[in-house]
Design a protein around this motif. Structure first.
Motif, PDB file in Angstrom:
ATOM      1  N   TYR A 147       0.837  -1.202   0.000  1.00  0.00           N
ATOM      2  CA  TYR A 147       0.000   0.000   0.000  1.00  0.00           C
ATOM      3  C   TYR A 147       0.867   1.245   0.000  1.00  0.00           C
ATOM      4  CZ  TYR A 147       1.596   0.837   4.633  1.00  0.00           C
ATOM      5  OH  TYR A 147       2.431   1.095   5.674  1.00  0.00           O
ATOM      6  N   THR A 194      -2.414   8.531  -7.022  1.00  0.00           N
ATOM      7  CA  THR A 194      -1.834   8.727  -5.686  1.00  0.00           C
ATOM      8  C   THR A 194      -1.124  10.065  -5.659  1.00  0.00           C
ATOM      9  OG1 THR A 194       0.213   7.613  -6.356  1.00  0.00           O
ATOM     10  CG2 THR A 194      -1.456   6.257  -5.275  1.00  0.00           C
ATOM     11  N   ILE A 220      -3.508  -2.042  -9.509  1.00  0.00           N
ATOM     12  CA  ILE A 220      -3.575  -1.066  -8.434  1.00  0.00           C
ATOM     13  C   ILE A 220      -4.987  -0.545  -8.291  1.00  0.00           C
ATOM     14  CG2 ILE A 220      -3.033   0.995  -9.839  1.00  0.00           C
ATOM     15  CD1 ILE A 220      -1.100   1.720  -7.403  1.00  0.00           C
ATOM     16  N   LYS A 221      -5.342  -0.217  -7.042  1.00  0.00           N
ATOM     17  CA  LYS A 221      -6.620   0.436  -6.773  1.00  0.00           C
ATOM     18  C   LYS A 221      -6.310   1.563  -5.794  1.00  0.00           C
ATOM     19  CE  LYS A 221     -11.294   0.065  -5.705  1.00  0.00           C
ATOM     20  NZ  LYS A 221     -12.322   0.469  -6.675  1.00  0.00           N
ATOM     21  N   THR A 222      -6.926   2.704  -5.997  1.00  0.00           N
ATOM     22  CA  THR A 222      -6.655   3.809  -5.081  1.00  0.00           C
ATOM     23  C   THR A 222      -7.948   4.362  -4.498  1.00  0.00           C
ATOM     24  OG1 THR A 222      -6.737   5.576  -6.731  1.00  0.00           O
ATOM     25  CG2 THR A 222      -4.631   4.443  -6.462  1.00  0.00           C
ATOM     26  N   ASN A 245      -5.237   9.694   1.031  1.00  0.00           N
ATOM     27  CA  ASN A 245      -5.116   8.952  -0.223  1.00  0.00           C
ATOM     28  C   ASN A 245      -4.409   7.627   0.071  1.00  0.00           C
ATOM     29  OD1 ASN A 245      -3.043   8.328  -2.630  1.00  0.00           O
ATOM     30  ND2 ASN A 245      -4.881   9.202  -3.509  1.00  0.00           N
ATOM     31  N   TYR A 288       1.951   4.238 -15.498  1.00  0.00           N
ATOM     32  CA  TYR A 288       1.545   5.456 -14.794  1.00  0.00           C
ATOM     33  C   TYR A 288       2.315   6.658 -15.297  1.00  0.00           C
ATOM     34  CZ  TYR A 288       5.833   4.509 -12.180  1.00  0.00           C
ATOM     35  OH  TYR A 288       7.132   4.258 -11.836  1.00  0.00           O
ATOM     36  N   SER A 343      -3.323   3.799  -1.703  1.00  0.00           N
ATOM     37  CA  SER A 343      -3.311   2.919  -2.869  1.00  0.00           C
ATOM     38  C   SER A 343      -3.055   1.501  -2.391  1.00  0.00           C
ATOM     39  CB  SER A 343      -2.237   3.341  -3.873  1.00  0.00           C
ATOM     40  OG  SER A 343      -0.968   2.964  -3.403  1.00  0.00           O
ATOM     41  N   TYR A 362      -2.597   6.263 -12.755  1.00  0.00           N
ATOM     42  CA  TYR A 362      -2.392   4.899 -13.261  1.00  0.00           C
ATOM     43  C   TYR A 362      -3.365   4.594 -14.392  1.00  0.00           C
ATOM     44  CZ  TYR A 362       0.369   4.424  -9.087  1.00  0.00           C
ATOM     45  OH  TYR A 362       1.333   4.607  -8.118  1.00  0.00           O
ATOM     46  N   PHE A 400      -7.695   6.151 -10.843  1.00  0.00           N
ATOM     47  CA  PHE A 400      -6.686   5.688  -9.896  1.00  0.00           C
ATOM     48  C   PHE A 400      -5.496   6.637  -9.874  1.00  0.00           C
ATOM     49  CE2 PHE A 400      -8.463   1.332 -11.105  1.00  0.00           C
ATOM     50  CZ  PHE A 400      -9.465   1.456 -10.145  1.00  0.00           C
TER      51      PHE A 400
END
Ligand code: ZN
Length: 405
Positions: free
Chosen positions: A77, A158, A104-106, A88, A182, A90, A167, A156
């Motif tokens: 993360y 960060t 990835i997920k944010t 924030n 990204y 991720s 991303y 997505f």
């Protein structure tokens, strides 16, 4: 009386409201698969629920898949308090089989408005940014799916102190590297709709206290893997109470959230070693990947405590000569395994320790479980009764040189 209680409660709420350091949870498993899951629990319930339901979904998908051999699931993360209101997070998932697939997920959440934020809430001149991003992506990915590219979304992203990182979907860009795609956009080049707090580096140097031990003393080194965690402080208190010390092999991604505990750890004569950044199975990584896991952890520990570790413990105890050639630290394994994570009881831990212990032993515990904390006083009291003194691993290695003369 009633009023006093209310007043006290309000103060508690205010204090806990100010202190927003998240707890970092780590799940490590070595059965049919190698699993290392690391994520923050922020006590902001909507955000925590979103993160944990996403992780549950990824974990379930992984367990239900039919991979060959011993597959690996790594979840790591990033966590950034963008300002007093916005967090924030991720969540990066890597599934390692004969290749590595990353996704990835944010999550960006405003605690005050109680809303998840999108890029529209963060960047003012999104049209300009959108144009530049499409141009950049098109120049890199001529074969990209044009539907995807023309409607590319910024779901997505960060933020750190320098950049906004966005991303993109590698499959639709026809990127074949199985890596994340990204773009880093310098914060200073953007018209931001929210304030971004930039952190200052705190660099406090701490002296490393040594115990007085004679060459002929009967000694053991207690070692604790996979921390720091919410149990680390309890372990330090027990070590201090019984005049013992330990060596803690830390996971780098959690270090910044336990600064105070780690500085206390060092000032009380304990030692810190490196146990990688995300607890990946390192022999499967490239040289660059290994060096990144090690140096990020060294940097974090140095930044937070002022101390630079010299010891390394390989994740899952797995290593080979290639791995050794990549890491310029002393590899430390163990000869006594408490198997605390497996037996989960003081009796079980005691019997595993005292079955094998001898002078010079390195004993393995984990400081992310309650049962390890519960067993520790009994283990230490019995060791003392049998005449053992406690040393850090570095001290033990010095002693072993003397013993070998
Ligand atoms: Zn470990």
């Amino acid at each position: 009386m009633g009023r006093k209680f209310v007043f006290f409660l309000i103060i508690c709420l205010l204090i806990s409201g100010c202190e927003s350091e998240p707890e970092i949870l780590t799940e490590i498993e070595n059965k049919d698969a190698l699993v290392s899951i690391n994520y923050p629990v922020t006590e902001v319930s909507a955000l925590d629920e979103a993160i944990s339901s996403y992780i549950n979904k990824v974990r379930a998908e992984f367990k239900n898949s039919d991979y060959d051999g011993k597959p690996e699931l790594n979840i790591s993360y990033t966590y950034k308090e963008v300002n007093d209101e916005v967090i924030n997070v991720s969540i990066l998932t890597e599934i390692v089989t004969d290749k590595t697939v990353s996704k990835i997920k944010t999550f960006t959440y405003n605690k005050k408005s109680e809303k998840f934020l999108t890029m529209e809430d963060i960047v003012d001149d999104l049209d300009v940014l959108d144009y530049d991003i499409k141009k950049e992506l098109l120049s890199k990915y001529q074969d990209a799916d044009m539907d995807y590219l023309s409607n590319v979304s910024y779901d997505f992203f960060t933020m750190d102190d320098e950049n906004l990182t966005i991303y993109f979907n590698p499959t639709q860009l026809k990127d074949t590297n199985d890596e994340l795609v990204y773009l880093d956009i310098p914060l200073d080049s953007l018209n931001l709709l929210i304030d971004v707090d930039r952190e200052e580096n705190t660099n406090t140097y701490l002296n490393f206290k040594k115990n007085t031990i004679n060459e002929e003393d009967k000694v053991v080194a207690l070692t604790f893997d996979d921390g720091p965690s919410k149990y680390t402080k309890d372990i330090l208190d027990i070590l201090k109470k019984y005049d013992a010390c330990g060596t803690f092999f830390l996971i780098g991604n959690k270090v910044s959230f336990y600064g105070e505990v780690l500085r206390e750890m060092l000032s009380e004569g304990n030692e810190i070693g490196n146990h990688s950044y995300d607890h990946k199975y390192l022999t499967r990584l490239s040289e660059e990947g290994v060096k990144d896991e090690i140096s990020k952890t060294q940097d974090e520990i140095k930044r937070v405590t002022g101390y630079t570790p010299t010891l390394f413990r390989p994740t899952y105890g797995g290593y080979n000569n290639t791995l050794k050639s990549y890491i310029d630290l002393t590899f430390v394994l163990w000869d006594v395994d408490s198997r605390d994570w497996s037996v989960k009881s003081t009796e079980g831990i005691m019997s595993n320790v005292f079955k094998d212990v001898k002078s010079g032993s390195i004993i393995l515990f984990h400081d992310n479980h309650e049962y390890s904390v519960n067993a520790l006083p009994s283990v230490i009291k019995e060791l003392k009764k049998q005449g053992y003194k406690f040393v850090t691993v570095s001290e033990l290695l010095e002693l072993k040189k003397l013993w070998e003369r």
